[in-house]
Design a protein around this motif. Structure first.
Motif, short mmCIF file in Angstrom:
data_model
loop_
_atom_site.label_atom_id
_atom_site.label_comp_id
_atom_site.label_asym_id
_atom_site.label_seq_id
_atom_site.Cartn_x
_atom_site.Cartn_y
_atom_site.Cartn_z
N SER A 129 56.69 98.42 37.51
CA SER A 129 57.76 98.49 39.11
C SER A 129 57.02 100.59 39.72
O SER A 129 56.90 100.07 40.47
N HIS B 234 55.39 100.81 43.05
CA HIS B 234 55.92 102.05 43.93
C HIS B 234 54.62 103.21 44.66
O HIS B 234 54.43 103.67 45.72
N SER C 83 63.08 90.21 40.05
CA SER C 83 62.70 91.00 41.31
C SER C 83 61.02 91.56 41.08
O SER C 83 60.33 92.46 42.29
N LEU C 84 60.82 91.84 39.78
CA LEU C 84 59.14 92.17 39.94
C LEU C 84 58.10 91.46 40.51
O LEU C 84 57.81 92.61 41.85
N GLU D 32 58.63 92.75 44.38
CA GLU D 32 57.57 94.62 43.93
C GLU D 32 56.33 94.02 44.51
O GLU D 32 56.02 94.93 45.31
N ASP E 252 55.72 93.07 47.71
CA ASP E 252 56.26 94.10 48.79
C ASP E 252 55.56 95.15 48.83
O ASP E 252 54.60 95.90 50.41
N ALA E 253 54.31 95.91 47.98
CA ALA E 253 53.16 96.91 47.49
C ALA E 253 52.50 96.46 48.38
O ALA E 253 51.62 97.01 49.36
N MET F 216 62.72 94.28 52.13
CA MET F 216 62.77 94.43 50.27
C MET F 216 64.72 94.48 49.91
O MET F 216 64.98 95.71 49.51
N GLY G 244 65.79 92.84 46.72
CA GLY G 244 65.64 92.99 45.13
C GLY G 244 66.76 91.41 44.88
O GLY G 244 66.96 90.09 45.70
#
Length: 280
Positions: free
Chosen positions: A129, A133, A160-161, A164, A167-168, A179, A181
């Motif tokens: 994670s 980010h 939720s990973l 993520e 999203d990234a 996002m 989550g």
């Protein structure tokens, strides 16, 4: 000598090869010159059955290095390897070919060992994670004049990973996201859809027990805007929980690459003539 061997194995060098290098007192990292010999030695050796070994099979060497660092609870090595992976291969390849196989291996080990490997899975997930980010710390400006992609786990879903990672990757491509989550309540999700007017909604369900088919149908039918020009979102269902019965009016991409391609094409269809979405 021990520190040198740990450094080499955390970078993916097989233990026997790392031990020989440490014993010889060779102060070096696994360079391009070292890799063919290490790969041949690893291919000829049966998969480790030693306590603590993760069931990785024929996974990439980077998976094995990441798994060794996770089992040792070596946070600095995890950070270094994950940062290097994203830098060398990009988010999509790093996620699909290294992060996911290693997470699955840790999950299988956890299932077969009681709660013994919970700390390994949690540490690995946390550092993945962080790496995701960090990869988008400098975001590309998002597309203008169109709604975002709304990303949410269905109620009761804590994993939720994968969202993520999506999203990234979308942010890296310059597509706007929101996002939300894990475990987003139904009322909060539907209210956000009406407020934001998203181009697409991605609903994640890791298990069949959390996959909420009525919620997916409801979101797909939610509309906004003035009478006569109302819009609805494209709904993408992500995760193995949606396997089986198809939800009418929704899409089911198989993995990160397919989801990105679907969403990129969707945004391209909204672009004005002569205009294109921002380049990654």
């Amino acid at each position: 000598m021990l520190e040198e061997m740990c450094r080499l194995t955390s970078a993916g060098v097989p233990p026997a090869e790392a031990a020989r290098a440490a014993l010889e007192g060779v102060d070096r990292s696994p360079s391009e010159h070292d890799r063919p010999q290490a790969d041949r030695a690893d291919a000829a050796r049966p998969r480790s059955r030693a306590p603590g070994a993760l069931p990785l099979g024929d996974a990439r060497k980077e998976c094995k290095g990441l798994a060794r660092a996770a089992v040792r609870l070596d946070a600095p090595a995890l950070d270094d390897q994950l940062t290097g992976l994203v830098t060398r291969h990009g988010l999509v390849v790093a996620w699909e070919e290294v992060m996911v196989p290693t997470l699955h291996a840790v999950g299988r080990k956890w299932e077969s060992s009681g709660d013994r490997y919970v700390e390994v899975e949690h540490l690995l997930s946390w550092h993945i994670s962080r790496a995701l980010h960090r990869a988008i710390a400098v975001a590309v400006p998002g597309a203008q004049g169109v709604g975002p992609v709304l990303l949410a786990c269905v109620p009761g879903e804590q994993h939720s990973l994968p969202l993520e990672a999506l999203d990234a990757s979308l942010t890296e491509m310059g597509l706007p996201t929101r996002m939300f989550g894990a475990a987003v309540p139904t009322e909060a999700l539907t209210a956000a859809v009406r407020r934001l007017g998203p181009v697409a909604v991605v609903l994640w369900a890791q298990a069949r027990s959390t996959a909420d088919h009525p919620l997916a149908r409801h979101v797909a039918s939610t509309s906004w805007g003035v009478k006569g020009a109302r819009s609805r979102p494209t709904v993408l269902l992500g995760g193995p929980g949606w396997a089986g019965r198809q939800v009418p009016g929704t899409l089911r991409p198989q993995g990160l690459s397919e989801a990105l391609a679907t969403l990129a094409n969707l945004y391209d269809s909204f672009a004005a003539p002569g205009e294109s979405r921002p380049a990654p």
